[in-house]
Design a protein around this motif. Structure first.
Motif, PDB file in Angstrom:
ATOM      1  N   ALA A  14      -8.198  14.464 -27.681  1.00  0.00           N
ATOM      2  CA  ALA A  14      -7.723  14.405 -26.213  1.00  0.00           C
ATOM      3  C   ALA A  14      -6.417  15.096 -26.154  1.00  0.00           C
ATOM      4  CB  ALA A  14      -7.474  13.214 -25.551  1.00  0.00           C
ATOM      5  N   SER A  15      -5.370  14.675 -27.149  1.00  0.00           N
ATOM      6  CA  SER A  15      -4.037  15.380 -27.125  1.00  0.00           C
ATOM      7  C   SER A  15      -4.131  17.012 -27.340  1.00  0.00           C
ATOM      8  CB  SER A  15      -3.341  14.639 -28.275  1.00  0.00           C
ATOM      9  OG  SER A  15      -2.192  15.391 -28.619  1.00  0.00           O
ATOM     10  N   GLU A  16      -4.990  17.273 -28.470  1.00  0.00           N
ATOM     11  CA  GLU A  16      -5.436  18.652 -28.787  1.00  0.00           C
ATOM     12  C   GLU A  16      -5.747  19.407 -27.516  1.00  0.00           C
ATOM     13  OE1 GLU A  16      -4.461  20.563 -31.196  1.00  0.00           O
ATOM     14  OE2 GLU A  16      -3.108  18.710 -32.016  1.00  0.00           O
ATOM     15  N   ALA A  77     -16.534  19.923 -28.601  1.00  0.00           N
ATOM     16  CA  ALA A  77     -17.870  19.479 -29.685  1.00  0.00           C
ATOM     17  C   ALA A  77     -17.278  18.406 -30.427  1.00  0.00           C
ATOM     18  CB  ALA A  77     -18.267  20.864 -30.126  1.00  0.00           C
ATOM     19  N   ALA A  78     -16.273  18.449 -30.778  1.00  0.00           N
ATOM     20  CA  ALA A  78     -15.714  17.322 -31.646  1.00  0.00           C
ATOM     21  C   ALA A  78     -15.845  16.155 -31.162  1.00  0.00           C
ATOM     22  CB  ALA A  78     -14.263  17.689 -32.271  1.00  0.00           C
ATOM     23  N   LEU A  79     -15.307  16.074 -29.648  1.00  0.00           N
ATOM     24  CA  LEU A  79     -15.500  14.792 -28.910  1.00  0.00           C
ATOM     25  C   LEU A  79     -16.776  14.122 -28.876  1.00  0.00           C
ATOM     26  CD1 LEU A  79     -13.775  12.767 -27.395  1.00  0.00           C
ATOM     27  CD2 LEU A  79     -13.934  14.192 -25.461  1.00  0.00           C
ATOM     28  N   ARG A  80     -17.929  15.026 -28.542  1.00  0.00           N
ATOM     29  CA  ARG A  80     -19.463  14.682 -28.562  1.00  0.00           C
ATOM     30  C   ARG A  80     -19.622  14.273 -30.002  1.00  0.00           C
ATOM     31  NH1 ARG A  80     -19.474  19.591 -25.768  1.00  0.00           N
ATOM     32  NH2 ARG A  80     -20.235  20.900 -27.582  1.00  0.00           N
ATOM     33  N   ARG A  81     -19.174  14.709 -31.047  1.00  0.00           N
ATOM     34  CA  ARG A  81     -19.365  14.021 -32.370  1.00  0.00           C
ATOM     35  C   ARG A  81     -19.193  12.856 -32.440  1.00  0.00           C
ATOM     36  NH1 ARG A  81     -18.107  19.482 -33.695  1.00  0.00           N
ATOM     37  NH2 ARG A  81     -16.221  18.667 -34.808  1.00  0.00           N
ATOM     38  N   VAL A  82     -17.789  12.417 -31.982  1.00  0.00           N
ATOM     39  CA  VAL A  82     -17.282  11.102 -32.088  1.00  0.00           C
ATOM     40  C   VAL A  82     -17.945  10.211 -31.298  1.00  0.00           C
ATOM     41  CG1 VAL A  82     -15.239   9.671 -31.152  1.00  0.00           C
ATOM     42  CG2 VAL A  82     -14.675  11.807 -32.275  1.00  0.00           C
ATOM     43  N   GLU A  83     -18.556  10.714 -30.214  1.00  0.00           N
ATOM     44  CA  GLU A  83     -19.429   9.792 -29.428  1.00  0.00           C
ATOM     45  C   GLU A  83     -21.112   9.472 -29.901  1.00  0.00           C
ATOM     46  OE1 GLU A  83     -18.385   8.206 -26.982  1.00  0.00           O
ATOM     47  OE2 GLU A  83     -16.498   9.459 -27.067  1.00  0.00           O
ATOM     48  N   ASP A  84     -21.416  10.640 -30.767  1.00  0.00           N
ATOM     49  CA  ASP A  84     -22.679  10.558 -31.334  1.00  0.00           C
ATOM     50  C   ASP A  84     -22.756   9.865 -32.622  1.00  0.00           C
ATOM     51  OD1 ASP A  84     -22.284  12.548 -33.299  1.00  0.00           O
ATOM     52  OD2 ASP A  84     -23.638  13.830 -32.053  1.00  0.00           O
ATOM     53  N   GLY A  85     -21.284   9.555 -33.381  1.00  0.00           N
ATOM     54  CA  GLY A  85     -21.274   9.114 -34.541  1.00  0.00           C
ATOM     55  C   GLY A  85     -21.160  10.114 -35.853  1.00  0.00           C
ATOM     56  N   SER A  86     -21.577  11.478 -35.392  1.00  0.00           N
ATOM     57  CA  SER A  86     -21.111  12.289 -36.505  1.00  0.00           C
ATOM     58  C   SER A  86     -19.786  12.946 -36.883  1.00  0.00           C
ATOM     59  CB  SER A  86     -22.127  13.323 -36.295  1.00  0.00           C
ATOM     60  OG  SER A  86     -21.897  14.079 -35.295  1.00  0.00           O
ATOM     61  N   TYR A  87     -18.837  12.702 -36.290  1.00  0.00           N
ATOM     62  CA  TYR A  87     -17.629  13.271 -36.340  1.00  0.00           C
ATOM     63  C   TYR A  87     -17.095  12.667 -37.544  1.00  0.00           C
ATOM     64  CZ  TYR A  87     -12.638  14.263 -35.484  1.00  0.00           C
ATOM     65  OH  TYR A  87     -11.375  14.654 -35.600  1.00  0.00           O
ATOM     66  N   GLY A  88     -16.386  13.567 -38.472  1.00  0.00           N
ATOM     67  CA  GLY A  88     -16.091  13.339 -39.740  1.00  0.00           C
ATOM     68  C   GLY A  88     -16.803  13.442 -41.048  1.00  0.00           C
ATOM     69  N   ILE A  89     -18.106  13.873 -40.669  1.00  0.00           N
ATOM     70  CA  ILE A  89     -18.875  14.155 -41.504  1.00  0.00           C
ATOM     71  C   ILE A  89     -19.261  15.711 -41.772  1.00  0.00           C
ATOM     72  CG2 ILE A  89     -21.223  13.712 -42.447  1.00  0.00           C
ATOM     73  CD1 ILE A  89     -19.699  11.279 -41.958  1.00  0.00           C
ATOM     74  N   ARG A 101      -7.421  15.759 -43.332  1.00  0.00           N
ATOM     75  CA  ARG A 101      -7.882  17.298 -42.876  1.00  0.00           C
ATOM     76  C   ARG A 101      -8.297  16.932 -41.290  1.00  0.00           C
ATOM     77  NH1 ARG A 101      -9.835  21.849 -44.335  1.00  0.00           N
ATOM     78  NH2 ARG A 101     -11.655  22.664 -43.797  1.00  0.00           N
ATOM     79  N   LEU A 102      -8.980  16.017 -40.904  1.00  0.00           N
ATOM     80  CA  LEU A 102      -9.236  15.819 -39.465  1.00  0.00           C
ATOM     81  C   LEU A 102      -7.842  15.491 -38.451  1.00  0.00           C
ATOM     82  CD1 LEU A 102     -12.086  13.169 -39.768  1.00  0.00           C
ATOM     83  CD2 LEU A 102     -12.353  15.611 -39.060  1.00  0.00           C
ATOM     84  N   ASP A 103      -6.672  15.206 -39.051  1.00  0.00           N
ATOM     85  CA  ASP A 103      -5.330  14.847 -38.396  1.00  0.00           C
ATOM     86  C   ASP A 103      -4.967  16.298 -38.240  1.00  0.00           C
ATOM     87  OD1 ASP A 103      -3.495  13.284 -37.177  1.00  0.00           O
ATOM     88  OD2 ASP A 103      -2.175  13.804 -38.835  1.00  0.00           O
ATOM     89  N   VAL A 104      -5.100  17.312 -39.091  1.00  0.00           N
ATOM     90  CA  VAL A 104      -4.537  18.508 -38.836  1.00  0.00           C
ATOM     91  C   VAL A 104      -5.246  19.530 -38.238  1.00  0.00           C
ATOM     92  CG1 VAL A 104      -3.992  20.676 -40.141  1.00  0.00           C
ATOM     93  CG2 VAL A 104      -3.156  18.264 -41.209  1.00  0.00           C
ATOM     94  N   LEU A 105      -6.785  19.334 -38.317  1.00  0.00           N
ATOM     95  CA  LEU A 105      -7.946  20.196 -37.701  1.00  0.00           C
ATOM     96  C   LEU A 105      -8.932  19.044 -37.111  1.00  0.00           C
ATOM     97  CD1 LEU A 105      -8.330  22.593 -40.697  1.00  0.00           C
ATOM     98  CD2 LEU A 105      -7.110  23.022 -38.645  1.00  0.00           C
ATOM     99  N   PRO A 106      -8.603  18.764 -35.919  1.00  0.00           N
ATOM    100  CA  PRO A 106      -9.526  17.676 -35.369  1.00  0.00           C
ATOM    101  C   PRO A 106     -10.959  18.088 -35.041  1.00  0.00           C
ATOM    102  CG  PRO A 106      -7.743  18.071 -33.879  1.00  0.00           C
ATOM    103  CD  PRO A 106      -7.336  18.932 -35.040  1.00  0.00           C
ATOM    104  N   ALA A 107     -11.040  19.286 -34.958  1.00  0.00           N
ATOM    105  CA  ALA A 107     -12.410  19.970 -34.621  1.00  0.00           C
ATOM    106  C   ALA A 107     -13.088  20.475 -35.894  1.00  0.00           C
ATOM    107  CB  ALA A 107     -12.225  21.124 -33.584  1.00  0.00           C
TER     108      ALA A 107
END
Length: 115
Positions: A14-16, A77-89, A101-107
């Protein structure tokens, strides 16, 4: 992903998104200024020894604007991945993408090894 990690990811994204939306607004205004300014002059800027051409500036700002719009789509799209549980994979190998890596490039979609 834990609820706490998901909340942290949502906040970071959200910040990004807010920063990128602000950049889009700024670039849109800058592009409008360039276009408005070019209509008011009949100068031959292609041969102006004083600096870059209006065409170059317009193309540069338009490219930055396109990049920012794509970044906003990637963040959505990254926010949708958070919601569906696939974020960070990693989408290539299926391993976890490092928190750093996610902190620097959240998407980001891939781990460092697959990039």
């Amino acid at each position: 992903m834990t609820k706490s990690a998901a909340a942290t990811a949502r906040d970071r994204i959200a910040s990004e998104q807010a920063a990128t939306a602000h950049r889009i607004e700024s670039l849109t205004a800058r592009l409008a200024d360039i276009l408005d300014g070019s209509e008011l002059t009949t100068n031959d800027d292609e041969h102006d020894p004083e600096g870059s051409t209006i065409a170059f500036e317009r193309a540069q700002v338009a490219s930055l604007l396109d990049d920012a719009r794509q970044e906003l789509e990637d963040l959505d799209a990254a926010l949708r991945r958070v919601e569906d549980g696939s974020y960070g994979i990693c989408t290539k190998c299926g391993r976890t993408i490092s928190a750093e890596r996610l902190d620097v490039l959240p998407a980001v979609l891939r781990c460092i090894d697959c990039s």
